[in-house]
Design an enzyme around this catalytic site. Structure first.
Site, mmCIF file in Angstrom:
data_model
loop_
_atom_site.group_PDB
_atom_site.id
_atom_site.type_symbol
_atom_site.label_atom_id
_atom_site.label_comp_id
_atom_site.label_asym_id
_atom_site.label_seq_id
_atom_site.Cartn_x
_atom_site.Cartn_y
_atom_site.Cartn_z
ATOM 1 N N SER A 150 -1.563 2.462 1.658
ATOM 2 C CA SER A 150 -2.830 3.044 2.128
ATOM 3 C C SER A 150 -2.649 3.703 3.487
ATOM 4 C CB SER A 150 -3.891 1.940 2.243
ATOM 5 O OG SER A 150 -3.511 1.022 3.253
ATOM 6 N N HIS A 445 -1.863 -36.217 17.664
ATOM 7 C CA HIS A 445 -2.749 -36.090 18.820
ATOM 8 C C HIS A 445 -1.918 -35.753 20.055
ATOM 9 C CE1 HIS A 445 -6.101 -36.921 21.481
ATOM 10 N NE2 HIS A 445 -5.273 -37.644 22.239
HETATM 11 C C1 LIG Z 1 -3.673 -1.850 12.318
HETATM 12 C C2 LIG Z 1 -3.398 -2.730 11.132
HETATM 13 C C3 LIG Z 1 -3.207 -4.080 11.305
HETATM 14 C C4 LIG Z 1 -2.943 -4.890 10.223
HETATM 15 N N1 LIG Z 1 -2.752 -6.228 10.442
HETATM 16 C C5 LIG Z 1 -2.489 -7.043 9.393
HETATM 17 C C6 LIG Z 1 -2.228 -8.425 9.602
HETATM 18 O O1 LIG Z 1 -2.234 -8.922 10.724
HETATM 19 N N2 LIG Z 1 -1.955 -9.192 8.529
HETATM 20 C C7 LIG Z 1 -1.945 -8.684 7.249
HETATM 21 O O2 LIG Z 1 -1.706 -9.426 6.310
HETATM 22 N N3 LIG Z 1 -2.166 -7.364 7.019
HETATM 23 C C8 LIG Z 1 -2.430 -6.538 8.067
HETATM 24 N N4 LIG Z 1 -2.620 -5.193 7.833
HETATM 25 C C9 LIG Z 1 -2.592 -4.700 6.440
HETATM 26 C C10 LIG Z 1 -1.171 -4.508 5.935
HETATM 27 O O3 LIG Z 1 -0.466 -3.687 6.827
HETATM 28 C C11 LIG Z 1 -1.199 -3.906 4.547
HETATM 29 O O4 LIG Z 1 -1.997 -4.700 3.705
HETATM 30 C C12 LIG Z 1 0.191 -3.800 3.937
HETATM 31 O O5 LIG Z 1 1.033 -3.025 4.744
HETATM 32 C C13 LIG Z 1 0.109 -3.191 2.540
HETATM 33 O O6 LIG Z 1 1.380 -3.071 1.996
HETATM 34 P P1 LIG Z 1 1.696 -1.986 0.868
HETATM 35 O O7 LIG Z 1 3.108 -2.216 0.468
HETATM 36 O O8 LIG Z 1 0.663 -2.010 -0.173
HETATM 37 O O9 LIG Z 1 1.511 -0.583 1.573
HETATM 38 P P2 LIG Z 1 2.215 0.071 2.843
HETATM 39 O O10 LIG Z 1 2.665 -0.956 3.812
HETATM 40 O O11 LIG Z 1 1.285 1.129 3.309
HETATM 41 O O12 LIG Z 1 3.537 0.728 2.262
HETATM 42 C C14 LIG Z 1 3.522 1.810 1.401
HETATM 43 C C15 LIG Z 1 4.818 2.553 1.577
HETATM 44 O O13 LIG Z 1 4.913 3.555 0.591
HETATM 45 C C16 LIG Z 1 5.498 4.700 1.162
HETATM 46 N N5 LIG Z 1 5.111 5.851 0.364
HETATM 47 C C17 LIG Z 1 3.867 6.362 0.177
HETATM 48 N N6 LIG Z 1 3.925 7.426 -0.653
HETATM 49 C C18 LIG Z 1 5.221 7.577 -0.991
HETATM 50 C C19 LIG Z 1 5.910 8.501 -1.816
HETATM 51 N N7 LIG Z 1 5.274 9.476 -2.459
HETATM 52 N N8 LIG Z 1 7.244 8.373 -1.944
HETATM 53 C C20 LIG Z 1 7.905 7.394 -1.289
HETATM 54 N N9 LIG Z 1 7.303 6.498 -0.492
HETATM 55 C C21 LIG Z 1 5.980 6.590 -0.363
HETATM 56 C C22 LIG Z 1 4.938 4.740 2.572
HETATM 57 O O14 LIG Z 1 5.771 5.496 3.424
HETATM 58 C C23 LIG Z 1 4.916 3.254 2.922
HETATM 59 O O15 LIG Z 1 6.087 2.844 3.578
HETATM 60 C C24 LIG Z 1 -2.865 -4.347 8.918
HETATM 61 C C25 LIG Z 1 -3.027 -2.970 8.727
HETATM 62 C C26 LIG Z 1 -3.279 -2.172 9.814
HETATM 63 C C27 LIG Z 1 -3.431 -0.707 9.604
#
Ligand SMILES: Cc1cc2nc3c(=O)[nH]c(=O)nc-3n(C[C@H](O)[C@H](O)[C@H](O)COP(=O)(O)OP(=O)(O)OC[C@H]3O[C@@H](n4cnc5c(N)ncnc54)[C@H](O)[C@@H]3O)c2cc1C
Length: 468
Positions: A150, A445
């Site tokens: 996302s 504790h």
């Molecule tokens: C400011 C912030 C703070 C957060 N803090 C927390 C926290 O403390 N604890 C927690 O649990 N969660 C936290 N989150 C949420 C957490 O970061 C996400 O839930 C998590 O990263 C989701 O993982 P994902 O693998 O679904 O997506 P992402 O981490 O977004 O990874 C998706 C990957 O796909 C790649 N990608 C996209 N399209 C393509 C393509 N066409 N080809 C190749 N690669 C592609 C991207 O480059 C990216 O590296 C936070 C988020 C934010 C923004």
């Protein structure tokens, strides 16, 4: 060459699993699938580790830790320690944060390589129900896992310019400390940045359309956080819908529908995150979607038998540890194991602000909805009765929600370091513990975990350090 193998010149390669996106969901699926003996290709256009490692969990928690040190320095005299707070060196803060990220990034790269995952750097696109195109090459897989995650979302007409109107991505790299900030959105991300900036000396106002900050939490937790934020001088406007922003000579003027105008140097837009799926071939290849999210069942299967989706791309909780769990679930299913579906209520949630808000299970309101008012019992334990919390000078509460004569179905905590207590709370919820069973367990504790023990002692009818 990728992972020791030249995929480009090996047209016959068909991987067991091709994973698109190397964030929390994608890399967890890759690591577990490889561990179970499957051949795995992991396609990532940016940096392995994705949002959480580079633009999310880790950098924000590093900033929050720097903020905590700033607060402790300012308050040192209250503990009899002589220290002078001179200010924030924002470059120093970034260096500390970036070092933490770099160390973890290196470790993760090593892990992926050591598990013999074929890592392919490049932007991929789903080209059929069993292939991904990347760098002009077709990567075939018996199964595809979509994990493209996302990005920050905005609202129509509100353009994030990266300068005066920024997203969390920009906020994490800001090379200055603004004098004042308006934060649009009082959810986890907005609240965490509010907490950091206040500790860094910024005047902060949160604008939230709903009646409470952290609106997904039990109302009691929201109210306790609001009280603590008021005390810290963090301003917030609740039930205030954003109506527009204009540039002023020095910054921005933010207007709300109820007629408020707030001037600040910056506007941080923290109203949520939207899935990355546009133009990636998902719909064209028959994957059922809803508003950009890929629809999945409880085993993270899409409607296409050869395609799964995990992480923020699926309409489940947007948390890194949820992504890990979903990735592992898919890998285990593909390897022929029998993983059980995730109970999303049993996933711990933490907002790492000062004070922290942590919870697992369901809120009182949801319990009443599910079981009826007469069947729901609640108990609040004030941290004022907890020695370690007193030592830390933190205020807050632990609230338990129990089904009458039954298990504890919700634990809701507010106070410094409460995020560290959520591990035990999660065992209590997920093992459907009765208050009397938890009351049997002896807590050390003086620790803050003792507060969790005391809350259950009280709920079991034998309170110790609790006033009636
Ligand atoms: C400011 C912030 C703070 C957060 N803090 C927390 C926290 O403390 N604890 C927690 O649990 N969660 C936290 N989150 C949420 C957490 O970061 C996400 O839930 C998590 O990263 C989701 O993982 P994902 O693998 O679904 O997506 P992402 O981490 O977004 O990874 C998706 C990957 O796909 C790649 N990608 C996209 N399209 C393509 C393509 N066409 N080809 C190749 N690669 C592609 C991207 O480059 C990216 O590296 C936070 C988020 C934010 C923004």
């Amino acid at each position: 060459m990728h992972g020791g193998r030249d995929v480009a010149n090996d047209a016959s390669t068909v991987f067991d699993v091709v994973i698109l996106g190397g964030g929390s969901g994608g890399y967890a699926a890759a690591l577990r699938a490889a561990q179970l003996g499957l051949s795995v290709a992991l396609v990532e256009k940016g940096e392995l580790g994705g949002t959480c490692l580079h633009r999310g969990c880790i950098p924000t928690k590093a900033l929050l830790h720097a903020a905590e040190i700033a607060d402790e320095t300012k308050e040192a005299a209250e503990f009899g320690v002589l220290a002078t707070f001179q200010g924030i060196d924002i470059n120093g803060v970034h260096k500390y944060k970036d070092d933490v990220i770099a160390g973890l990034y290196k470790g993760l790269q090593g892990l992926v390589a050591s598990r013999k995952v074929t890592f392919i750097q490049g932007e991929g696109k789903l080209s059929s129900q069993t292939s991904v195109d990347v760098n002009g090459q077709r990567i075939e897989g018996r199964h595809i896992v979509l994990a493209t995650g996302s990005v920050p979302r905005s609202i129509p007409g509100l353009e994030i310019d990266g300068n005066r109107v920024i997203s969390s991505d920009h906020a994490l790299k800001l090379d200055r400390i603004p004098k004042s900030v308006v934060i649009l959105g009082g959810g986890v991300i907005g609240v965490e940045f509010a907490s950091v900036w206040k500790s860094f000396g910024v005047e902060v106002t949160i604008v939230e359309a709903l009646p409470h900050l952290v609106p997904l939490e039990d109302e009691n937790s929201s109210k306790l956080l609001e009280r603590a934020f008021r005390k810290r001088g963090i301003k917030f406007e609740l039930k205030a819908r954003f109506s527009g922003v204009e540039y002023t000579e020095t910054g921005v003027r933010v207007s709300t529908e109820n007629g408020k105008q707030i001037d600040a140097d910056l506007l941080l837009v923290a109203i949520g995150r939207g899935p990355v799926s546009a133009g990636l071939g998902y719909e064209e290849n028959g994957v059922a979607m809803d508003r950009g999210y890929v629809l999945v069942d409880e085993y993270m299967r899409t409607n296409v038998p050869t395609i799964s989706a995990v992480g923020d791309l699926a309409p489940t909780l947007q948390l890194a540890h949820v992504g890990f769990a979903e990735g592992i679930l898919v890998a285990e299913r593909l390897a022929g194991l029998k993983p059980v579906p995730i109970d999303y209520d049993g996933v711990p949630r933490v907002t790492y602000s000062n004070p922290e808000v942590a919870s697992v299970g369901i809120s009182e309101a949801k319990a009443v909805e599910l079981y009826g008012k007469d069947k729901v019992v609640t108990l609040k334990y004030n941290l004022a009765g907890n020695g370690k919390s007193k030592i830390l000078k933190t205020a807050g509460e632990i609230k338990l929600v129990q089904v009458k004569d039954g298990a504890v179905v919700g634990v809701h905590m507010v106070g410094a370091r409460m995020g560290e207590q959520v591990g035990e709370a999660q065992l209590i919820y997920n093992w459907e513990a009765l208050p009397a069973e938890v009351a049997q367990l002896i807590h050390a504790h003086p620790t803050q975990s003792e507060a969790l023990g005391e809350a259950h002692l009280a709920l079991a009818g034998k309170p110790l350090h609790a006033h009636d």
